[in-house]
Design a protein around this motif. Structure first.
Motif, PDB file in Angstrom:
ATOM      1  N   GLN A 304      43.492  54.784  42.996  1.00  0.00           N
ATOM      2  CA  GLN A 304      42.113  54.747  42.498  1.00  0.00           C
ATOM      3  C   GLN A 304      41.282  53.703  43.225  1.00  0.00           C
ATOM      4  N   LEU A 305      41.923  52.592  43.587  1.00  0.00           N
ATOM      5  CA  LEU A 305      41.215  51.554  44.341  1.00  0.00           C
ATOM      6  C   LEU A 305      40.784  52.105  45.707  1.00  0.00           C
ATOM      7  N   ILE A 306      41.705  52.796  46.380  1.00  0.00           N
ATOM      8  CA  ILE A 306      41.379  53.384  47.680  1.00  0.00           C
ATOM      9  C   ILE A 306      40.306  54.452  47.524  1.00  0.00           C
ATOM     10  N   ARG A 307      40.379  55.233  46.454  1.00  0.00           N
ATOM     11  CA  ARG A 307      39.366  56.274  46.215  1.00  0.00           C
ATOM     12  C   ARG A 307      37.977  55.657  46.138  1.00  0.00           C
ATOM     13  N   HIS A 308      37.850  54.550  45.436  1.00  0.00           N
ATOM     14  CA  HIS A 308      36.544  53.888  45.324  1.00  0.00           C
ATOM     15  C   HIS A 308      36.116  53.286  46.664  1.00  0.00           C
ATOM     16  N   MET A 309      37.062  52.866  47.470  1.00  0.00           N
ATOM     17  CA  MET A 309      36.721  52.362  48.798  1.00  0.00           C
ATOM     18  C   MET A 309      36.103  53.467  49.640  1.00  0.00           C
ATOM     19  N   LEU A 310      36.630  54.686  49.516  1.00  0.00           N
ATOM     20  CA  LEU A 310      36.096  55.823  50.264  1.00  0.00           C
ATOM     21  C   LEU A 310      34.740  56.267  49.722  1.00  0.00           C
ATOM     22  N   ILE A 311      34.605  56.285  48.409  1.00  0.00           N
ATOM     23  CA  ILE A 311      33.357  56.733  47.789  1.00  0.00           C
ATOM     24  C   ILE A 311      32.219  55.762  48.082  1.00  0.00           C
ATOM     25  N   ASP A 312      32.530  54.477  48.188  1.00  0.00           N
ATOM     26  CA  ASP A 312      31.488  53.463  48.411  1.00  0.00           C
ATOM     27  C   ASP A 312      30.726  53.709  49.711  1.00  0.00           C
ATOM     28  N   ARG A 319      33.436  44.909  49.271  1.00  0.00           N
ATOM     29  CA  ARG A 319      33.859  43.569  48.857  1.00  0.00           C
ATOM     30  C   ARG A 319      34.724  43.662  47.595  1.00  0.00           C
ATOM     31  N   PRO A 320      35.686  42.753  47.446  1.00  0.00           N
ATOM     32  CA  PRO A 320      36.524  42.757  46.246  1.00  0.00           C
ATOM     33  C   PRO A 320      35.704  42.672  44.953  1.00  0.00           C
ATOM     34  N   LYS A 321      34.599  41.941  44.992  1.00  0.00           N
ATOM     35  CA  LYS A 321      33.753  41.805  43.803  1.00  0.00           C
ATOM     36  C   LYS A 321      33.262  43.162  43.326  1.00  0.00           C
ATOM     37  N   ARG A 322      32.918  44.024  44.270  1.00  0.00           N
ATOM     38  CA  ARG A 322      32.442  45.362  43.926  1.00  0.00           C
ATOM     39  C   ARG A 322      33.560  46.184  43.286  1.00  0.00           C
ATOM     40  N   ASP A 328      36.823  47.672  36.665  1.00  0.00           N
ATOM     41  CA  ASP A 328      36.931  46.864  35.440  1.00  0.00           C
ATOM     42  C   ASP A 328      38.293  46.157  35.371  1.00  0.00           C
ATOM     43  N   ARG A 329      38.657  45.529  36.485  1.00  0.00           N
ATOM     44  CA  ARG A 329      39.903  44.765  36.564  1.00  0.00           C
ATOM     45  C   ARG A 329      39.580  43.333  36.957  1.00  0.00           C
ATOM     46  N   ASP A 330      40.492  42.413  36.663  1.00  0.00           N
ATOM     47  CA  ASP A 330      40.236  41.018  37.016  1.00  0.00           C
ATOM     48  C   ASP A 330      40.441  40.826  38.520  1.00  0.00           C
ATOM     49  N   LYS A 331      39.862  39.769  39.020  1.00  0.00           N
ATOM     50  CA  LYS A 331      39.850  39.501  40.454  1.00  0.00           C
ATOM     51  C   LYS A 331      41.258  39.360  41.029  1.00  0.00           C
ATOM     52  N   SER A 332      42.153  38.722  40.301  1.00  0.00           N
ATOM     53  CA  SER A 332      43.510  38.504  40.813  1.00  0.00           C
ATOM     54  C   SER A 332      44.266  39.820  40.975  1.00  0.00           C
ATOM     55  N   THR A 333      44.034  40.777  40.055  1.00  0.00           N
ATOM     56  CA  THR A 333      44.695  42.086  40.153  1.00  0.00           C
ATOM     57  C   THR A 333      44.200  42.844  41.377  1.00  0.00           C
ATOM     58  N   ILE A 334      42.876  42.822  41.582  1.00  0.00           N
ATOM     59  CA  ILE A 334      42.298  43.493  42.742  1.00  0.00           C
ATOM     60  C   ILE A 334      42.810  42.857  44.033  1.00  0.00           C
TER      61      ILE A 334
END
Length: 380
Positions: A304-312, A319-322, A328-334
């Protein structure tokens, strides 16, 4: 003469040979093996096949589907939307050109308009060609809508739709300008999945037409067409085609990347063209060795993280902040997931000031898209 003098004497002789042009560079090596160096480029090859669709593998079944709906549209009108989806490098642009050529051959009174979807948002100057008119600017979409107004049966071929955040507006505006409209739109699978609901609020999807990867036989045919274009004294053997097909998943663009890269590797390593070892080295250089297994083993969270990277779609990367905001995950998990994806060779990172931007590796991208497409098929 001692060894030192001999060594420098050989260097001076080699230096003089270089001055006279007696050097074995890559172009010379290609020529010596029967290739046309100016054609041994993925960009030149892509352009050639796009302009000469008959010289490569066509998606015959998919073309027939478009033909049937186009014939139905010509006879009965209405609004038809065919969404063509395929991963990066699968040949969407080539298929689009094939559709355009096929429609041009039939005499059915259809007005065909073809655009890059993003271009419809550009500003164009009206009245430049007429000195008696006052010039003004309007969007290309507005200009096209005015031009097609009154057409009885109009066909709109819109490429790269997912890259245009105004795709729904563009399609709705064009549909309202004509009596009957056939839309053939082109999407990557993850962007179609993301935008589909919004599009269908205005225009129903008549059919989704998927462009799959090629079979091994089709890749062999593509390899023959490639050799016919770039030259070469030897045809590609089965030992070269099979690993290139396997690691590219039959994606035409990636398959050609492997073959072209293998020629440079063969030159550097002193091997013969299309040597199976140079194919393996090219696969490794492109970073796609065992890519299917690496992508297939991803957890749902990483997928899902990669999917959002492609959609962006930001060409600079995300950026990790995005990602924290989107998932809706904490910064350390991302950060943990991103570092893991980096170590697997699936994403790239670029430092920008104090921040870092991440993007999916361009050669891994189509393999990730294939996994995302399968997820949609499994989950409905």
């Amino acid at each position: 003469m001692d060894n030192k003098d001999s060594k420098f004497g050989q260097f001076e002789a080699a230096f003089e040979n270089g001055q006279r042009g007696q050097v074995s560079d890559y172009e010379t090596w290609l020529e010596s093996h029967g290739f046309r160096p100016e054609r041994v480029s993925t960009e030149v090859i892509r352009s050639h096949f796009t302009e000469h669709t008959e010289r490569t593998v066509d998606y015959d079944q998919q073309l027939q589907e478009v033909g049937e709906f186009a014939g139905h549209f010509a006879a009965r009108g209405g609004t038809i939307h065919l969404a063509v989806t395929g991963v990066s490098g699968v040949g969407k642009t080539l298929f689009r050109r094939t559709v355009e050529d096929a429609l041009d051959r039939v005499e059915a009174g259809l007005e065909v308009y073809s655009f890059e979807c993003n271009d419809l948002g550009d500003k164009v100057t009206i009245g430049e060609s007429d000195p008696s008119m006052e010039t003004y600017e309007e969007s290309r979409l507005q200009k096209v809508a005015e031009d097609v107004a009154g057409d009885e049966n109009a066909v709109f071929i819109l490429d790269d739709c997912g890259e245009d955040k105004r795709a729904r507006k563009s399609m709705t505006r064009l549909e309202s300008s004509v009596e009957n409209g056939l839309f053939v739109t082109f999407w990557s699978p993850e962007l179609w999945g993301y935008d589909r609901d919004e599009i269908e609020r205005e225009i129903d999807t008549t059919k989704q037409i998927k462009l799959p990867g090629l079979s091994k036989t089709e890749c062999s045919e593509l390899a023959s067409a490639l050799v016919e274009f770039i030259g070469g004294d030897a045809a590609l053997s089965e030992d070269a085609v099979v690993p290139a097909f396997k690691h590219s998943n039959g994606i035409p663009g990636l398959f050609i990347q492997v073959l072209v890269k293998s020629l440079k590797q063969a030159f550097l390593e002193g091997q013969e063209p299309w040597d199976s070892e140079s194919i393996d080295q090219a696969v490794d250089q492109l970073g796609i060795t065992d890519a299917t297994e690496r992508v297939g083993s991803l957890s749902q969270a990483k997928l899902q993280l990669i999917r959002h990277m492609l959609i962006d779609q930001d060409p600079r990367g995300i950026r990790p902040k995005r990602l924290v905001e989107l998932l809706d995950r904490d910064k350390s998990t991302i950060s943990y997931h991103l570092n893991d994806l980096l170590s697997r060779g699936l994403v790239d990172s670029v430092t920008e000031g104090r921040s870092v931007r991440y993007s999916v590796d361009r050669f891994i991208k189509p393999i990730v898209q294939m996994r995302l497409e399968k997820e949609v098929e499994i989950n409905g």
